[in-house]
Design a protein around this motif. Sequence first.
Motif, mmCIF file in Angstrom:
data_model
loop_
_atom_site.group_PDB
_atom_site.id
_atom_site.type_symbol
_atom_site.label_atom_id
_atom_site.label_comp_id
_atom_site.label_asym_id
_atom_site.label_seq_id
_atom_site.Cartn_x
_atom_site.Cartn_y
_atom_site.Cartn_z
ATOM 1 N N VAL A 76 40.955 -69.808 49.958
ATOM 2 C CA VAL A 76 40.404 -71.166 49.895
ATOM 3 C C VAL A 76 39.441 -71.286 48.711
ATOM 4 O O VAL A 76 39.462 -72.292 47.983
ATOM 5 C CB VAL A 76 39.696 -71.512 51.221
ATOM 6 N N CYS A 77 38.619 -70.267 48.493
ATOM 7 C CA CYS A 77 37.703 -70.280 47.346
ATOM 8 C C CYS A 77 38.480 -70.319 46.030
ATOM 9 O O CYS A 77 38.098 -71.032 45.092
ATOM 10 C CB CYS A 77 36.803 -69.057 47.378
ATOM 11 N N GLU A 78 39.561 -69.565 45.964
ATOM 12 C CA GLU A 78 40.372 -69.569 44.748
ATOM 13 C C GLU A 78 41.021 -70.926 44.514
ATOM 14 O O GLU A 78 41.118 -71.381 43.363
ATOM 15 C CB GLU A 78 41.447 -68.484 44.847
ATOM 16 N N SER A 97 31.205 -63.043 60.084
ATOM 17 C CA SER A 97 30.768 -63.526 58.773
ATOM 18 C C SER A 97 29.389 -62.982 58.419
ATOM 19 O O SER A 97 29.141 -62.577 57.284
ATOM 20 C CB SER A 97 30.753 -65.060 58.764
ATOM 21 N N LEU A 98 28.478 -62.945 59.397
ATOM 22 C CA LEU A 98 27.133 -62.441 59.133
ATOM 23 C C LEU A 98 27.151 -60.953 58.783
ATOM 24 O O LEU A 98 26.455 -60.508 57.862
ATOM 25 C CB LEU A 98 26.235 -62.696 60.340
ATOM 26 N N LEU A 99 27.945 -60.171 59.508
ATOM 27 C CA LEU A 99 28.029 -58.740 59.211
ATOM 28 C C LEU A 99 28.686 -58.475 57.864
ATOM 29 O O LEU A 99 28.402 -57.467 57.217
ATOM 30 C CB LEU A 99 28.789 -58.016 60.326
ATOM 31 N N TRP A 100 29.559 -59.362 57.439
ATOM 32 C CA TRP A 100 30.178 -59.226 56.112
ATOM 33 C C TRP A 100 29.132 -59.301 55.006
ATOM 34 O O TRP A 100 29.262 -58.656 53.964
ATOM 35 C CB TRP A 100 31.233 -60.323 55.947
ATOM 36 N N SER A 101 28.057 -60.047 55.243
ATOM 37 C CA SER A 101 27.020 -60.222 54.225
ATOM 38 C C SER A 101 25.882 -59.216 54.361
ATOM 39 O O SER A 101 24.973 -59.211 53.531
ATOM 40 C CB SER A 101 26.438 -61.638 54.304
ATOM 41 N N ARG A 102 25.899 -58.364 55.382
ATOM 42 C CA ARG A 102 24.760 -57.498 55.651
ATOM 43 C C ARG A 102 24.520 -56.477 54.544
ATOM 44 O O ARG A 102 23.386 -56.040 54.326
ATOM 45 C CB ARG A 102 24.958 -56.773 56.986
ATOM 46 N N GLN A 103 25.546 -56.089 53.815
ATOM 47 C CA GLN A 103 25.383 -55.081 52.765
ATOM 48 C C GLN A 103 24.396 -55.544 51.693
ATOM 49 O O GLN A 103 23.682 -54.731 51.107
ATOM 50 C CB GLN A 103 26.741 -54.762 52.133
ATOM 51 N N ILE A 104 24.345 -56.854 51.440
ATOM 52 C CA ILE A 104 23.407 -57.374 50.446
ATOM 53 C C ILE A 104 21.974 -57.089 50.877
ATOM 54 O O ILE A 104 21.128 -56.675 50.070
ATOM 55 C CB ILE A 104 23.624 -58.888 50.250
ATOM 56 N N LEU A 105 21.677 -57.284 52.167
ATOM 57 C CA LEU A 105 20.336 -57.000 52.665
ATOM 58 C C LEU A 105 20.058 -55.503 52.666
ATOM 59 O O LEU A 105 18.939 -55.071 52.370
ATOM 60 C CB LEU A 105 20.171 -57.558 54.077
ATOM 61 N N VAL A 152 33.069 -66.846 46.207
ATOM 62 C CA VAL A 152 33.055 -65.758 47.181
ATOM 63 C C VAL A 152 31.682 -65.093 47.208
ATOM 64 O O VAL A 152 31.104 -64.836 48.278
ATOM 65 C CB VAL A 152 34.154 -64.730 46.864
ATOM 66 N N GLU A 153 31.133 -64.812 46.033
ATOM 67 C CA GLU A 153 29.808 -64.190 45.964
ATOM 68 C C GLU A 153 28.723 -65.148 46.442
ATOM 69 O O GLU A 153 27.750 -64.736 47.092
ATOM 70 C CB GLU A 153 29.532 -63.737 44.526
ATOM 71 N N PHE A 154 28.868 -66.427 46.129
ATOM 72 C CA PHE A 154 27.906 -67.428 46.586
ATOM 73 C C PHE A 154 27.932 -67.540 48.104
ATOM 74 O O PHE A 154 26.882 -67.646 48.752
ATOM 75 C CB PHE A 154 28.234 -68.772 45.941
ATOM 76 N N ASN A 155 29.126 -67.508 48.692
ATOM 77 C CA ASN A 155 29.284 -67.549 50.142
ATOM 78 C C ASN A 155 28.580 -66.358 50.797
ATOM 79 O O ASN A 155 27.863 -66.497 51.789
ATOM 80 C CB ASN A 155 30.776 -67.534 50.460
#
Length: 442
Positions: free
Chosen positions: A155-157, A251-259, A200-203
């Motif tokens: 969808v992002c693409e 979705s939240l766990l997908w972003s946890r690596q950034i933290l 994708v990175e913004f999401n």
Amino acid sequence: MQGLFRGVKIATGCPPVSHLFFADDSLIFFRVSLEESIRVKECLTAYERALGQIVNFEKSTLSFSQNTNPNLIEMVKVLFSILVVQRHNLYLGLPTISLKSKRAQFRYLVERVIRKIQGWENKSFSTGAREVMIKAVLQSIPTYAMQCFRIPSTVCEDIERECANFWWGMESGKRRMHWQTWDFLCKPKVRGGLGFRKLVEFNRALLAKQLWRIIQNPETLVSRILKGGYFKHVTVMKACLGSNPSYIWRSLLWSRQILEEGLIWRIGNGKSIDICSESPCSVLLQDNKEMVEDNRVFGLLKAVKNSNTLDVCLWMKNHLSKREFEEFAMQTWACWKEKQKYIHGDRTKYIIDNISWGHAMLQKFRGAKNMGKFNAIETRNKSEAVWIAPDFDKLKLNVDASVNKNLNKATVGGVLRDYQGRLLMAFCGGNRFRLGSASSYG
């Protein structure tokens, strides 16, 4: 009217949710029974009398869970005179039900972008205007959904493809040549790009921000619901995916690596920190305020995290004084010692006690080192032998030997230096002997 109906729970240990109010878009949750249905009806009637506003039941809908008795559905439908639907498609612009095909579920974002671009077809935009329209309008359309859900990369693409087509323009109904890739256009302007977002990175960044809010505000409703459902006895940073998780939790766990890459513990009394499981790169001592306020601490953490041991040693040599290096080395050794005790089943200290022990050991080390200096000075004063440098064009070889008759062993050594005293070569050797014999060294 408080406590007249119980609401619903998504899991054991979660707080019940009876309503979600936002302006004129509100949800009410209650159990399907005649008693609770009548109480909800009475609440709505009391609201109308108190404020003089009438609930518009023509624009309202009812939705029931799949295992609800059809007779109860008909009873509630007649009581409220509201249209019954299989599910509410959107709430505040977001999907309320997670479909199996996430691409189909979030396809509406691409369609909104396409409709927006089609409304601009008859207008002539300059290059600067196209840039503003992409950044301010097109790429802001999926922002709200990205704060709650992981939008599929396809969808992002699709959205980025539509933005790229709008940027390069159309000619005779056909798209023009794209002279640069979209990835290049997403680079900052100082690097030759235009600063467009990689969706994708913004999401992922937006979801990481929501995860940080859960950590910072544990008393909010969403934090308590997620904690009761997914991480009752641990922190959100150590929580597992679990069985049958919701799409929001995935979705939240997908972003946890950034933290995980950026978070740092600020230690108080140390009781909540497990030094045997926490990464040493995530520990920042708060008691030493001078060390915390010094930017060199963050430079050291970055060096430890991204480099090898040699790079860390070089960084410390260039940025730390001798006393600071001794402090760092002693505290690191103390932490390592406690970890080894934990591995082998021994009793360990709280981290604040371990820090105090490290300070005490450091003071003993410095005291023993100073005592050694005083002894060396006294010994040197008693000795009258002084090394004399050779001439400019010569080298000087100093040798010495010792013999141990009890072990029948002899050792010889020597150093070769120039006129400035610089060491050029050194050697030593030893061998056993028998009384009355000689040994050669070479």
